[in-house]
Design an enzyme around this catalytic site. Structure first.
Site, PDB file in Angstrom:
ATOM      1  N   LYS A 126       0.869  -1.180   0.000  1.00  0.00           N
ATOM      2  CA  LYS A 126       0.000   0.000   0.000  1.00  0.00           C
ATOM      3  C   LYS A 126       0.898   1.220   0.000  1.00  0.00           C
ATOM      4  O   LYS A 126       2.038   1.157   0.469  1.00  0.00           O
ATOM      5  CB  LYS A 126      -0.884   0.004   1.248  1.00  0.00           C
ATOM      6  CG  LYS A 126      -2.135   0.833   1.108  1.00  0.00           C
ATOM      7  CD  LYS A 126      -3.254   0.104   0.381  1.00  0.00           C
ATOM      8  CE  LYS A 126      -4.432   0.996   0.099  1.00  0.00           C
ATOM      9  NZ  LYS A 126      -5.575   0.244  -0.420  1.00  0.00           N
ATOM     10  N   ASP A 166      -6.965   4.271  -4.643  1.00  0.00           N
ATOM     11  CA  ASP A 166      -7.658   4.096  -3.361  1.00  0.00           C
ATOM     12  C   ASP A 166      -8.271   5.468  -3.066  1.00  0.00           C
ATOM     13  O   ASP A 166      -8.478   6.262  -4.011  1.00  0.00           O
ATOM     14  CB  ASP A 166      -6.666   3.643  -2.264  1.00  0.00           C
ATOM     15  CG  ASP A 166      -7.351   3.234  -0.961  1.00  0.00           C
ATOM     16  OD1 ASP A 166      -7.923   2.147  -0.900  1.00  0.00           O
ATOM     17  OD2 ASP A 166      -7.335   4.021   0.015  1.00  0.00           O
TER      18      ASP A 166
END
Ligand code: NDP
Length: 452
Positions: A126, A166
């Site tokens: 991430k 995201d």
């Protein structure tokens, strides 16, 4: 007496002070793994739990950029490459002022388990920045993205690490990031997913997380011989995941009645239909407006501004199903109790860790159908992996082909998670099933690769 898992958690807490969300995620996952590590001493000997809580690599970098008035800004960029045991690192980029290392470590940790559940060959990562794209001009966002990629490019690649979007990173940002990567490396490769259809993207990628969450809810309901038809659904958020959750809910005959953003939520008891959703998509994706404008546009709906308090009134609206699709910890213990007492029988997490530990405990104890994010929202990363496959083949699959594969992946995630929950003595506990099933796949690969 302190168990082995307790002592691992305590060591992780000591080593990562202040990383609240990361520690919350580890405390949620590791107790579910106690029975597995007790039965298989090889995991303990190889310190698999300890290793999985430590990223393989963390990259932190400076992102300087210039705003429209000529002022210089410095943001912080991150990429947490958590685990590559089963494939190249894969996971989104988040641009939001709340981004810091602990938040991205939680998301990367969750991503490892989620990616393993998809059955596809992808590791977990991430990244992102504390940059806030809200209220920034298109030029400012472009300059920020170019500066961000000017450092990130050296750490990613189609066989190394493949980021996606995201919160705060949608089609516009992926376009700028991809353009800059190509310019620096002189390579047109599948280094990012969520690309446009005309330039290496996959059909159904924008839709995949929301559609997948609805498919997962259908699978859960089917175990009780029920369906989404006619069900009243609460949806939070109004970004990518929320929009396509609502789209699929409308398509399957359900009645979504809420949407939100950080300013508050709207409640439309008549239901958000196709026409209203098109208006929301234009509002959010083109005009970049606020959800309160919905209540000014559609009669019969109301806007409730966000206010500090011990619960969010969105989760007290009587309904059959809830699809939290905004952000982490948006449902606390009180909200969970309100949802259960107002009759919600299905909670499907489109967002990552939207429920606090107190809330999750209540859902599990109540016996409602509770699909945790790492299983229910895995459709997004699954279709990202299908995008990687298409990029490698230099081919593009049809919408129908990708949607069919997405359905089948969500169905196999559901079967696997249900079977593992039953095998470990807690049928219907999707949290336990998802944590153990994800862990087993990654741990098996880590042992086989024996990287010490
Ligand atoms: P978007 O940026 O498209 O939308 C996020 C939405 O949530 C916006 O409406 C935003 O409101 C709201 N929101 C964000 N932060 C907060 C906050 N702190 N408080 C209140 N509202 C907030 O993001 P996505 O739809 O892509 O992501 C939503 C969730 O789904 C995240 O948890 C993400 O990690 C998860 N997810 C996303 C995937 C994907 O494919 N995109 C895949 C799997 C999970 P505002 O605009 O006012 O900030």
């Amino acid at each position: 007496m302190r168990t082995y898992v307790d002592s691992v958690i305590a060591a992780v807490e000591d080593k990562n002070p202040g990383e609240t969300e990361f520690l919350q995620a580890v405390r949620e996952v590791y107790p579910c793994l106690a029975a597995v590590v007790d039965a298989r001493p090889e995991y303990r000997r190889a310190k698999i739990l300890e290793r999985m809580a430590e990223p393989e690599r963390v990259i932190i970098f400076r992102v300087p950029w210039v705003d429209d008035a000529g002022e210089v800004h410095i943001n912080r960029g991150f990429r947490v490459q958590m685990n590559s045991a089963i494939g190249p690192y894969k996971g989104g980029l988040r641009f939001h002022p709340t981004v810091y290392l602990g938040l991205l470590k939680f998301l990367a940790f969750e991503q490892v388990f989620k990616n393993a559940l998809t059955t596809l060959p992808i590791g977990g990562a991430k990244g992102g920045s504390d940059f806030d794209p809200k209220h920034r001009s298109a030029g400012e966002v472009r300059r920020f993205c170019q500066s961000f990629m000017t450092e990130l490019y050296r750490h990613i690649g189609q066989f190394t690490d493949v980021p996606a979007g995201d919160i705060g990173v949608g089609a516009r940002e992926i376009g700028c990031l991809f353009g800059q990567y190509k310019r620096i490396t002189n390579q047109f490769s599948g280094v990012l997913t969520g690309k446009g259809l005309e330039w290496g993207g996959s059909a159904i990628r924008p839709e995949a997380t929301g559609y997948g969450a609805v498919y997962f809810a259908q699978e859960m309901l089917a175990t009780r011989r029920d369906s989404l038809e006619g069900k009243t659904c609460l949806v939070s958020g109004s970004g990518n995941v929320a929009q396509f959750t609502v789209e699929k809910l409308i398509e399957v005959g359900a009645r979504p009645v809420t949407l939100s953003d950080s300013g508050g939520f709207i409640h439309d008891p008549d239901g958000i239909d196709r026409e209203k959703l098109d208006w929301v998509m234009e509002l959010k994706n083109v005009r970049r407006g606020r959800i309160r404008q919905y209540a000014e546009q559609f009669r019969g709906s109301r806007f409730v501004p966000a206010a500090p308090g011990d619960s969010n009134p969105l989760w007290s609206i009587p309904a059959d199903c809830a699809f939290p699709s905004a952000t982490q910890n948006e449902i606390n213990g009180k909200d969970a109790a309100n949802l259960i007492s107002s009759g919600v029988a299905v909670v499907t997490e489109g967002a990552n860790m939207p429920t606090t530990p107190e809330g999750a405990e209540l859902f599990i104890a109540s016996g409602i159908l509770y699909g945790p994010g790492k299983a229910a929202n895995a459709g997004g990363v699954a279709v990202s992996c299908l995008e990687m496959a298409q990029d490698s083949e230099h081919l593009q699959w049809s919408r129908e082909q990708v949607d069919e594969r997405l359905r089948s992946i969500m169905s196999s995630i559901h079967s696997k998670v249900s079977a593992v929950a039953a095998e470990y003595g807690q049928p219907g506990n999707y949290v336990l099933g998802a944590n153990i099933a994800g862990f087993l796949r990654v741990a098996t690969a880590m042992l086989a690769e024996d990287v010490l």
